[in-house]
Design an enzyme around this catalytic site. Structure first.
Site, PDB file in Angstrom:
ATOM      1  N   TRP A 284       0.893  -1.158   0.000  1.00 60.63           N
ATOM      2  CA  TRP A 284       0.000   0.000   0.000  1.00 60.63           C
ATOM      3  C   TRP A 284       0.931   1.207   0.000  1.00 60.63           C
ATOM      4  O   TRP A 284       1.667   1.426   0.968  1.00 60.63           O
ATOM      5  CB  TRP A 284      -0.884  -0.045   1.241  1.00 60.63           C
ATOM      6  CG  TRP A 284      -1.926   1.027   1.313  1.00 60.63           C
ATOM      7  CD1 TRP A 284      -3.162   1.019   0.744  1.00 60.63           C
ATOM      8  CD2 TRP A 284      -1.844   2.260   2.038  1.00 60.63           C
ATOM      9  NE1 TRP A 284      -3.840   2.157   1.061  1.00 60.63           N
ATOM     10  CE2 TRP A 284      -3.053   2.945   1.849  1.00 60.63           C
ATOM     11  CE3 TRP A 284      -0.847   2.863   2.820  1.00 60.63           C
ATOM     12  CZ2 TRP A 284      -3.300   4.189   2.415  1.00 60.63           C
ATOM     13  CZ3 TRP A 284      -1.102   4.107   3.379  1.00 60.63           C
ATOM     14  CH2 TRP A 284      -2.323   4.758   3.171  1.00 60.63           C
TER      15      TRP A 284
ATOM     16  N   ASN B 297       7.117  -4.048   5.939  1.00 64.76           N
ATOM     17  CA  ASN B 297       5.950  -3.237   6.318  1.00 64.76           C
ATOM     18  C   ASN B 297       6.440  -2.158   7.281  1.00 64.76           C
ATOM     19  O   ASN B 297       7.278  -2.444   8.145  1.00 64.76           O
ATOM     20  CB  ASN B 297       4.902  -4.067   7.056  1.00 64.76           C
ATOM     21  CG  ASN B 297       4.176  -5.028   6.152  1.00 64.76           C
ATOM     22  OD1 ASN B 297       4.377  -5.025   4.940  1.00 64.76           O
ATOM     23  ND2 ASN B 297       3.332  -5.858   6.746  1.00 64.76           N
TER      24      ASN B 297
ATOM     25  N   GLU C   7     -20.147   9.053  11.549  1.00 68.75           N
ATOM     26  CA  GLU C   7     -19.963   7.703  11.018  1.00 68.75           C
ATOM     27  C   GLU C   7     -20.697   7.544   9.678  1.00 68.75           C
ATOM     28  O   GLU C   7     -20.159   6.942   8.740  1.00 68.75           O
ATOM     29  CB  GLU C   7     -20.456   6.676  12.058  1.00 68.75           C
ATOM     30  CG  GLU C   7     -20.481   5.236  11.597  1.00 68.75           C
ATOM     31  CD  GLU C   7     -19.133   4.668  11.179  1.00 68.75           C
ATOM     32  OE1 GLU C   7     -18.114   5.358  11.323  1.00 68.75           O
ATOM     33  OE2 GLU C   7     -19.117   3.540  10.660  1.00 68.75           O
TER      34      GLU C   7
ATOM     35  N   LYS D 235     -18.884   6.673   6.133  1.00 69.10           N
ATOM     36  CA  LYS D 235     -19.280   5.518   5.314  1.00 69.10           C
ATOM     37  C   LYS D 235     -19.553   5.953   3.870  1.00 69.10           C
ATOM     38  O   LYS D 235     -19.069   5.340   2.934  1.00 69.10           O
ATOM     39  CB  LYS D 235     -20.538   4.830   5.863  1.00 69.10           C
ATOM     40  CG  LYS D 235     -20.423   3.958   7.081  1.00 69.10           C
ATOM     41  CD  LYS D 235     -19.632   2.694   6.916  1.00 69.10           C
ATOM     42  CE  LYS D 235     -18.184   2.928   7.191  1.00 69.10           C
ATOM     43  NZ  LYS D 235     -17.765   2.798   8.579  1.00 69.10           N
TER      44      LYS D 235
ATOM     45  N   GLU E 280     -16.287   7.065   2.046  1.00 77.45           N
ATOM     46  CA  GLU E 280     -15.309   6.044   1.653  1.00 77.45           C
ATOM     47  C   GLU E 280     -15.864   5.061   0.628  1.00 77.45           C
ATOM     48  O   GLU E 280     -15.101   4.533  -0.177  1.00 77.45           O
ATOM     49  CB  GLU E 280     -14.693   5.335   2.863  1.00 77.45           C
ATOM     50  CG  GLU E 280     -15.606   4.533   3.725  1.00 77.45           C
ATOM     51  CD  GLU E 280     -14.885   3.921   4.936  1.00 77.45           C
ATOM     52  OE1 GLU E 280     -13.655   3.798   4.945  1.00 77.45           O
ATOM     53  OE2 GLU E 280     -15.600   3.545   5.889  1.00 77.45           O
TER      54      GLU E 280
ATOM     55  N   HIS F 240     -23.419  27.812  12.023  1.00 79.53           N
ATOM     56  CA  HIS F 240     -22.183  28.588  12.210  1.00 79.53           C
ATOM     57  C   HIS F 240     -21.219  28.412  11.040  1.00 79.53           C
ATOM     58  O   HIS F 240     -20.041  28.730  11.162  1.00 79.53           O
ATOM     59  CB  HIS F 240     -21.503  28.194  13.520  1.00 79.53           C
ATOM     60  CG  HIS F 240     -22.347  28.477  14.724  1.00 79.53           C
ATOM     61  ND1 HIS F 240     -22.580  29.752  15.192  1.00 79.53           N
ATOM     62  CD2 HIS F 240     -23.068  27.655  15.528  1.00 79.53           C
ATOM     63  CE1 HIS F 240     -23.376  29.711  16.251  1.00 79.53           C
ATOM     64  NE2 HIS F 240     -23.695  28.436  16.474  1.00 79.53           N
TER      65      HIS F 240
ATOM     66  N   LYS G  22      -7.634  -1.867   5.102  1.00 76.67           N
ATOM     67  CA  LYS G  22      -8.412  -2.343   6.242  1.00 76.67           C
ATOM     68  C   LYS G  22      -7.645  -2.133   7.544  1.00 76.67           C
ATOM     69  O   LYS G  22      -8.199  -1.685   8.535  1.00 76.67           O
ATOM     70  CB  LYS G  22      -8.747  -3.830   6.048  1.00 76.67           C
ATOM     71  CG  LYS G  22      -9.645  -4.397   7.133  1.00 76.67           C
ATOM     72  CD  LYS G  22     -11.033  -3.788   7.083  1.00 76.67           C
ATOM     73  CE  LYS G  22     -11.957  -4.291   8.172  1.00 76.67           C
ATOM     74  NZ  LYS G  22     -13.089  -3.386   8.392  1.00 76.67           N
TER      75      LYS G  22
HETATM   76  O1  M6R Z   1      -9.033  -1.354  12.930  1.00 76.30           O
HETATM   77  P1  M6R Z   1      -9.448  -0.026  13.518  1.00 76.30           P
HETATM   78  O2  M6R Z   1     -10.813  -0.056  14.092  1.00 76.30           O
HETATM   79  O3  M6R Z   1      -8.437   0.519  14.481  1.00 76.30           O
HETATM   80  O4  M6R Z   1      -9.469   0.942  12.270  1.00 76.30           O
HETATM   81  C1  M6R Z   1      -9.667   2.314  12.428  1.00 76.30           C
HETATM   82  C2  M6R Z   1      -9.963   2.978  11.109  1.00 76.30           C
HETATM   83  O5  M6R Z   1      -8.885   2.820  10.246  1.00 76.30           O
HETATM   84  C3  M6R Z   1     -11.229   2.409  10.442  1.00 76.30           C
HETATM   85  O6  M6R Z   1     -12.340   2.520  11.267  1.00 76.30           O
HETATM   86  C4  M6R Z   1     -11.502   3.131   9.119  1.00 76.30           C
HETATM   87  O7  M6R Z   1     -11.836   4.464   9.342  1.00 76.30           O
HETATM   88  C5  M6R Z   1     -12.591   2.393   8.338  1.00 76.30           C
HETATM   89  N1  M6R Z   1     -12.274   2.383   6.942  1.00 76.30           N
HETATM   90  C6  M6R Z   1     -13.946   2.992   8.507  1.00 76.30           C
HETATM   91  O8  M6R Z   1     -14.914   2.331   7.788  1.00 76.30           O
END
Ligand code: M6R
Length: 605
Positions: free
Chosen positions: A72, A98, A479, A483, A486, A502, A600
């Site tokens: 990545w 990594n 949230e 969603k 992304e 504001h 992820k």
């Molecule tokens: O594995 P984590 O819960 O620590 O990940 C945190 C974020 O990277 C994760 O929630 C990210 O924002 C997701 N893509 C949201 O859908």
């Protein structure tokens, strides 16, 4: 994000490595590569998917030792040259890595001055040239790697293969590596999941470890000499992790929420006492009574769940609580109170920012508890105690069922601390009853034949979308915006509804979609005023509200949720938002399970 897989044994390595890379795909990547020890090191790399890599590897490969990687991009664009493994100039050493080497610029310059020609723009390539220099100077592979690591600043999970040596050298510093132990064969992975089809006996390397892995065993070392390691048995938490009858993991995971919530609360509520018991927390009732405050840290969806959690703790237990962006918290020289309780919230348990914050808090003598999905992940092990949220495997990049279970787990904690303080038993019983009703309620929201296509029509061509909510619904608005952003790549903005006037109100024009989360709580009436302010400027309102509430007349497209306790409403109101993002993504032909540029597990800071 980047993934490592390695093998040394008696079988041909290539199919094992390709299978391992497939199992790492869910983490997100943009290029991949594999190196197998044949008469020389055979290297194959490609931009794109593992399926693309499979097209360029030979159909038959007899080598029984190899390393492979999904990249990545961080340092350098998405190109074949930048994909790992990276090779020494004489092609005798291959490295996958990594993490990030922070002083790569200086090291690169110094290596160039000694005549090294770099083939990539990556920070990783310095590692292989430094090791090569040590090997040329007559050092053993272990010594060469150890001396190289002493020059590096940053984070690494690294695997090295050197021609002429029947071993793979691995090292960890801030980026996880797990060694799987088989019969006459050993596996290496950045994530336990790819190992589960081969072995359940593993060694988790610690920061500072270097491992020399041969067919017959593992030796572990630190900079000052050999060290012990512990073999642990892990269960395959993924079980049947295919999509079943669903077209996408995201939709499957949204539908799994009722069962996931059952798993999370099961055995943790005490009906007659009106209490919760989280066995993984070593917090006495006395400690709970004396807590000065609670701080929760996380990123992305986990941060929004933490924001709900902090409201729940204040609401139910009257203990000051704060939710922090992990990367900001750690770098802002926080005041740490060792009498307080800190929670690290994370689905993967591998998020680098959250892990770094945990270590920073622990360095100041305070305890951090994990609120984690993946068992034995880096953050879970670093915390040593906490609450597993038991969502089951979450493979879509967009987090869904982890959010609901994080909120459930934090509500359980809020109940436990509330009951240890002044919350009456009757209030506790009401909470327990409401928690137990949630799986069926979430099921009803999922099954509701709600007007998703009408809402998608309003959203899919929008220049931007505004999400509004107050109180417990403010983090839900964030949230929902995350969603949609992304999955559908639509710019979204989330604001506490009262703050809209504001600034963000300037965005509104005829037809602007505004998503409002307004369950029947103390904020509802004020939110109605905000809805009207939006409508007066031509906005179209997508409204999430409680069943039977007359607030419906203020929305253009309405979604209903059942009535519940205030602190639990996010677990219901988030569901239509997840589905809205999913269906809008589909309408725009997006790759909903693997949206562009995202990973992820975000394992870099
Ligand atoms: O594995 P984590 O819960 O620590 O990940 C945190 C974020 O990277 C994760 O929630 C990210 O924002 C997701 N893509 C949201 O859908």
């Amino acid at each position: 994000m980047c993934g490592i897989i390695g093998y040394i044994g008696e079988k041909p390595a290539m199919p094992i490595l390709i299978d391992g890379l497939r199992r790492l795909e869910y983490r997100g990547y943009d290029s991949a590569g594999v190196a197998v020890m044949e008469d020389t090191i055979a290297l194959h790399k490609t931009v794109g998917r593992i399926a693309d890599l499979e097209r360029v590897v030979p159909p038959v490969s007899s080598g029984t030792m190899g390393i492979a990687h999904t990249r990545w991009a961080t340092h350098g664009g998405v190109t074949e040259e930048n994909a790992h493994p990276h090779m020494s100039m004489d092609q005798s050493i291959a490295v996958v890595h990594n993490g990030i080497i922070e002083n790569a610029g200086n090291l690169r310059q110094r290596l160039i001055e000694t005549g090294i020609e770099f083939r990539s723009e990556t920070d990783t390539e310095v590692i292989v040239h430094l090791i090569s220099r040590e090997i040329e100077a007559g050092r053993t592979p272990l010594e060469a790697v150890r001396r190289t690591l002493m020059l590096l600043r940053g984070t690494w999970g690294v695997a090295v293969m050197i021609h002429g040596y029947d071993e793979v050298i691995c090292a960890r510093n801030g980026s996880p590596l797990v060694i799987g132990i088989g019969e006459g064969e050993m596996y290496i992975s950045s994530d336990p999941h790819p190992l589960s089809s081969h072995t359940s006996r593993v060694i988790f390397l610690d920061d500072g470890d270097i491992a020399v892995i041969s067919r017959s065993g593992v030796e572990t070392h630190r900079t000052d000499g050999p060290t012990d390691h512990m073999i642990v048995t892990i269960e395959d938490q993924w079980g049947d992790s295919d999509m079943g009858d669903y077209p996408h993991f995201m939709l499957k995971e949204i539908h799994e929420q009722p069962e996931a919530i059952r798993q999370c609360i099961s055995g943790r509520t005490l009906v007659s006492e009106g209490n919760a018991r989280l066995g993984g927390l070593s917090l006495s009732a006395k400690r709970l009574r004396l807590l000065p405050h609670v701080r929760l840290i996380g990123c992305g969806t986990a941060l929004y769940a933490a924001q709900v959690g902090r409201l729940a703790i204040e609401h139910l237990a009257r203990v000051p609580s704060f939710a922090h962006v992990a990367s900001e918290f750690r770098n802002n020289d926080p005041v740490i109170d060792s009498k307080a309780v800190y929670f690290a919230v994370s689905q993967s348990g591998e998020t680098a920012d959250t892990l770094a914050a945990v270590k920073a808090i622990q360095a100041k003598d305070a305890e951090v508890m994990g609120v984690i999905n993946v068992v034995a992940s880096s953050i879970a092990r670093q915390c040593g105690q906490g609450v597993y949220i038991h969502s089951g495997p979450e493979q879509a990049v967009a987090s869904t069922k982890a959010f609901t279970n994080m909120v459930a787990a934090l509500n359980l904690f809020a109940l436990q601390i509330g009951r240890a303080r002044d919350m009456p038993r009757t209030t506790g019983r009401t909470m327990v009853k409401a928690l137990r009703a949630l799986p069926d309620q979430v099921q009803s929201v999922i099954e509701d034949k709600a007007p998703y296509s009408a809402a998608v029509e309003l959203l899919k061509d929008a220049k931007s979308v505004l999400f509004l909510g107050r109180g417990f619904s403010a983090p839900v608005a964030s949230e929902g915006a995350l969603k949609l952003m992304e999955i559908a790549y639509i710019p979204c903005l989330a604001y506490p509804a009262g703050e809209m006037k504001h600034g963000p109100i300037a965005l509104l024009e005829e037809g602007s979609p505004v998503v409002v989360i307004a369950p029947d709580d103390v904020h509802r009436d004020k939110t109605i005023s905000n809805i009207e302010e939006c409508k007066a400027r031509g906005a179209r309102i997508i409204l999430i509200h409680t069943e039977g509430d007359v607030i419906a007349e203020h929305g253009d497209v309405c979604f209903t949720i059942p009535s519940t306790e205030e602190s639990l409403s996010p677990m219901l109101s988030v569901v239509p938002l997840q589905l809205l993002a999913y269906y809008t993504g589909l309408a725009l032909d997006r790759d909903v399970d693997r949206p562009r540029n995202l990973a992820k597990s975000v394992t870099v800071e």
